[in-house]
Design a protein around this motif. Structure first.
Motif, PDB file in Angstrom:
ATOM      1  N   THR A  99       0.689  -1.295  -0.116  1.00 43.09           N
ATOM      2  CA  THR A  99       0.048  -0.272  -0.070  1.00 43.09           C
ATOM      3  C   THR A  99       0.605   1.535  -0.107  1.00 43.09           C
ATOM      4  O   THR A  99       1.803   1.162   0.389  1.00 43.09           O
ATOM      5  CB  THR A  99      -0.754   0.209   0.859  1.00 43.09           C
ATOM      6  OG1 THR A  99       0.041  -0.247   2.434  1.00 43.09           O
ATOM      7  CG2 THR A  99      -1.503  -1.718   1.242  1.00 43.09           C
ATOM      8  N   GLU A 100       0.462   2.591  -0.382  1.00 45.25           N
ATOM      9  CA  GLU A 100       1.145   3.513  -0.649  1.00 45.25           C
ATOM     10  C   GLU A 100      -0.232   4.594  -0.542  1.00 45.25           C
ATOM     11  O   GLU A 100      -1.152   4.234  -0.903  1.00 45.25           O
ATOM     12  CB  GLU A 100       1.467   4.171  -2.020  1.00 45.25           C
ATOM     13  CG  GLU A 100       2.837   3.146  -2.252  1.00 45.25           C
ATOM     14  CD  GLU A 100       3.461   3.241  -3.023  1.00 45.25           C
ATOM     15  OE1 GLU A 100       4.925   3.355  -3.515  1.00 45.25           O
ATOM     16  OE2 GLU A 100       2.737   3.573  -4.330  1.00 45.25           O
ATOM     17  N   THR A 101       0.020   5.313   0.683  1.00 46.85           N
ATOM     18  CA  THR A 101      -0.844   6.764   0.618  1.00 46.85           C
ATOM     19  C   THR A 101       0.448   8.135   0.706  1.00 46.85           C
ATOM     20  O   THR A 101       1.202   8.215   1.111  1.00 46.85           O
ATOM     21  CB  THR A 101      -1.123   7.126   1.775  1.00 46.85           C
ATOM     22  OG1 THR A 101      -2.255   5.717   3.065  1.00 46.85           O
ATOM     23  CG2 THR A 101      -2.318   8.151   2.405  1.00 46.85           C
ATOM     24  N   ARG A 163      -0.055   8.774   7.649  1.00 48.90           N
ATOM     25  CA  ARG A 163       0.591   7.952   8.611  1.00 48.90           C
ATOM     26  C   ARG A 163      -0.595   7.365   9.175  1.00 48.90           C
ATOM     27  O   ARG A 163      -0.322   5.576   9.428  1.00 48.90           O
ATOM     28  CB  ARG A 163       1.193   9.129   9.983  1.00 48.90           C
ATOM     29  CG  ARG A 163       2.464   9.483   9.095  1.00 48.90           C
ATOM     30  CD  ARG A 163       3.065  10.015  10.237  1.00 48.90           C
ATOM     31  NE  ARG A 163       4.635  10.442   9.644  1.00 48.90           N
ATOM     32  CZ  ARG A 163       5.321  11.352   9.748  1.00 48.90           C
ATOM     33  NH1 ARG A 163       5.517  12.171  10.478  1.00 48.90           N
ATOM     34  NH2 ARG A 163       6.540  11.450   9.371  1.00 48.90           N
ATOM     35  N   GLU A 166      -1.790   4.148   6.193  1.00 53.67           N
ATOM     36  CA  GLU A 166      -0.687   3.158   6.921  1.00 53.67           C
ATOM     37  C   GLU A 166      -0.637   1.897   7.502  1.00 53.67           C
ATOM     38  O   GLU A 166      -0.431   1.490   7.920  1.00 53.67           O
ATOM     39  CB  GLU A 166       0.745   4.126   5.958  1.00 53.67           C
ATOM     40  CG  GLU A 166       0.912   4.477   4.985  1.00 53.67           C
ATOM     41  CD  GLU A 166       0.318   3.454   3.463  1.00 53.67           C
ATOM     42  OE1 GLU A 166       0.569   2.647   3.647  1.00 53.67           O
ATOM     43  OE2 GLU A 166      -1.051   3.863   2.665  1.00 53.67           O
ATOM     44  N   SER A 177       3.356  -2.744   3.980  1.00 49.26           N
ATOM     45  CA  SER A 177       3.243  -0.923   3.325  1.00 49.26           C
ATOM     46  C   SER A 177       4.729  -0.306   2.598  1.00 49.26           C
ATOM     47  O   SER A 177       5.412  -0.334   2.920  1.00 49.26           O
ATOM     48  CB  SER A 177       2.782  -0.122   4.658  1.00 49.26           C
ATOM     49  OG  SER A 177       2.661   1.561   4.447  1.00 49.26           O
ATOM     50  N   LEU A 258       6.302   1.730   8.836  1.00 48.17           N
ATOM     51  CA  LEU A 258       5.961   2.310   7.979  1.00 48.17           C
ATOM     52  C   LEU A 258       6.686   2.278   6.530  1.00 48.17           C
ATOM     53  O   LEU A 258       6.711   2.643   5.870  1.00 48.17           O
ATOM     54  CB  LEU A 258       4.930   3.559   7.838  1.00 48.17           C
ATOM     55  CG  LEU A 258       3.958   3.637   8.538  1.00 48.17           C
ATOM     56  CD1 LEU A 258       3.338   4.930   8.615  1.00 48.17           C
ATOM     57  CD2 LEU A 258       2.377   2.116   8.145  1.00 48.17           C
ATOM     58  N   ASN A 260       8.747   4.952   6.889  1.00 43.87           N
ATOM     59  CA  ASN A 260       8.344   6.000   5.804  1.00 43.87           C
ATOM     60  C   ASN A 260       8.955   6.799   5.078  1.00 43.87           C
ATOM     61  O   ASN A 260      10.573   6.841   5.588  1.00 43.87           O
ATOM     62  CB  ASN A 260       7.852   6.836   7.037  1.00 43.87           C
ATOM     63  CG  ASN A 260       6.985   7.924   6.853  1.00 43.87           C
ATOM     64  OD1 ASN A 260       6.361   8.461   5.786  1.00 43.87           O
ATOM     65  ND2 ASN A 260       7.638   9.328   7.511  1.00 43.87           N
TER      66      ASN A 260
END
Length: 353
Positions: A99-101, A163, A166, A177, A258, A260
């Motif tokens: 997944t990616e946001t 955030r 995710e 993620s 994540l 991130n």
């Protein structure tokens, strides 16, 4: 009305199912259609939110119809929405997964730019797109960077929501993620509220595509997003009057989970200005309520004192919240380029070039 305040005691969420009608979305070899999966997840998400009396849900589409990107933003603005959430599926020629946001921002890696280009190219399916998009070219990095600037004021809130989404994908839906990203996506351009675009997974991946095409998979994804939105609203309610969402609640374990990407602006150094005084103090923790990594600069007869030094905008905002928690309630972020202080907004823009 402030974007942080819910209207009429209802928190208005605009849900945007990506693509639709003669725009099927990303092509796949296994027969899955992005437009159909995105709509099913969106309707499930909306139905769950509507069970909560605190929420009002507005959809950009509830059926298989084509809606222009411009009209999607228009719907959100007309509703004076508190959130804009766009649901999509990813695709790739490999067996990539996860997944990616996305939040709207000027900082683009090559990969993020590719996503932005793919999502923006739906413009070409619209009639009279030249008139509607003011010369915007989905293939141009300059165009995609430029559209990020107007939404800058909402980026911080958007990041908090992204955030949470995710985090929930990992911990609740048990998905892989790929993290939070920034890209210039037209569907979020001119949406005057915090906005995110969610890539729920890769329909080109054999296993992930089957998951996303299943009812159980769609329910898990929808519930993960729903819980993030509810939690986001609760955090807003807890912060009424503070004027800012605190990033201190996002612990380092969550961020590491994540994977991130930091919001790094190359060539820019961010610091938190915590004080200005005529006194020349030693930059030791005992003079600054225990804070370390203090620097100072003399400007005229005053000494300005700063906490931290980083090119990561996310990190400096966390440092600012830490300084506030120590009592420096009026602290603020400053930016330096080539050892010269520059306007923060200009720093965020110029770093995109």
């Amino acid at each position: 009305m402030s974007p942080l305040q819910a209207q009429d005691n209802k928190f208005v969420v605009v849900l945007d199912a990506g693509h639709g009608g003669h725009d099927p979305g990303r092509p796949t070899e296994n027969g899955y259609k992005e437009k159909d999966i995105a709509l099913k997840i969106t309707l499930l998400l909306g139905a769950e939110l509507e069970k909560n009396d605190d929420f009002k849900v507005i959809y950009t589409r509830k059926t298989d119809v084509f809606v222009t990107l411009k009209d999607r933003a228009k719907i959100a603005n007309k509703a004076d929405a508190d959130l804009f959430v766009s649901i999509h599926c990813n695709a790739h020629h490999s067996q990539a997964s996860g997944t990616e946001t996305f939040v709207l921002g000027a900082k683009n890696s090559e990969r993020n730019m590719a996503v932005a280009k793919a999502e923006n190219e739906v413009i070409f399916l619209e009639d009279n797109y030249e008139q509607h998009y003011e010369g915007f070219d989905p293939s141009s990095p300059e165009s995609t960077i430029a559209i990020g600037i107007e939404q800058e004021v909402y980026v911080e809130q958007s990041i908090v929501l992204a955030r949470k989404i995710e985090d929930n994908f990992v911990n609740k839906a048990k998905r892989k993620s790929r993290g939070l990203k920034q890209a210039s996506l037209w569907v979020m351009h001119n949406t005057y509220m915090p906005s995110v675009l969610i890539e729920t997974g890769f329909i080109t991946n054999k296993t992930e595509g089957a998951f996303l095409n299943s009812k159980s998979g769609q329910v898990k994804i929808a519930n993960a997003i729903k819980d993030a939105i509810v939690d986001y609203k609760k955090e807003l309610d807890d912060n009424v009057g503070s004027g800012i969402l605190g990033t201190e609640k996002l612990d380092t374990e969550t961020v590491e989970t994540l994977e991130n990407l930091p919001l790094v602006y190359e060539g820019i150094t961010f610091k938190v200005q915590i004080a200005a005084s005529s006194k020349n103090l030693a930059t030791k923790p005992y003079n600054f309520k225990g804070l370390s990594e203090i620097s100072k600069v003399k400007v005229g007869k005053l000494y300005k004192y700063f906490y931290g030094s980083t090119s990561d905008y996310n990190k400096v905002k966390q440092l600012q919240e830490e300084a506030k928690s120590k009592g420096y309630t009026s602290s603020f972020v400053v930016a330096y380029k080539n050892a010269e202080q520059i306007d923060l907004a200009e720093a965020l823009k110029s770093a995109a070039n």
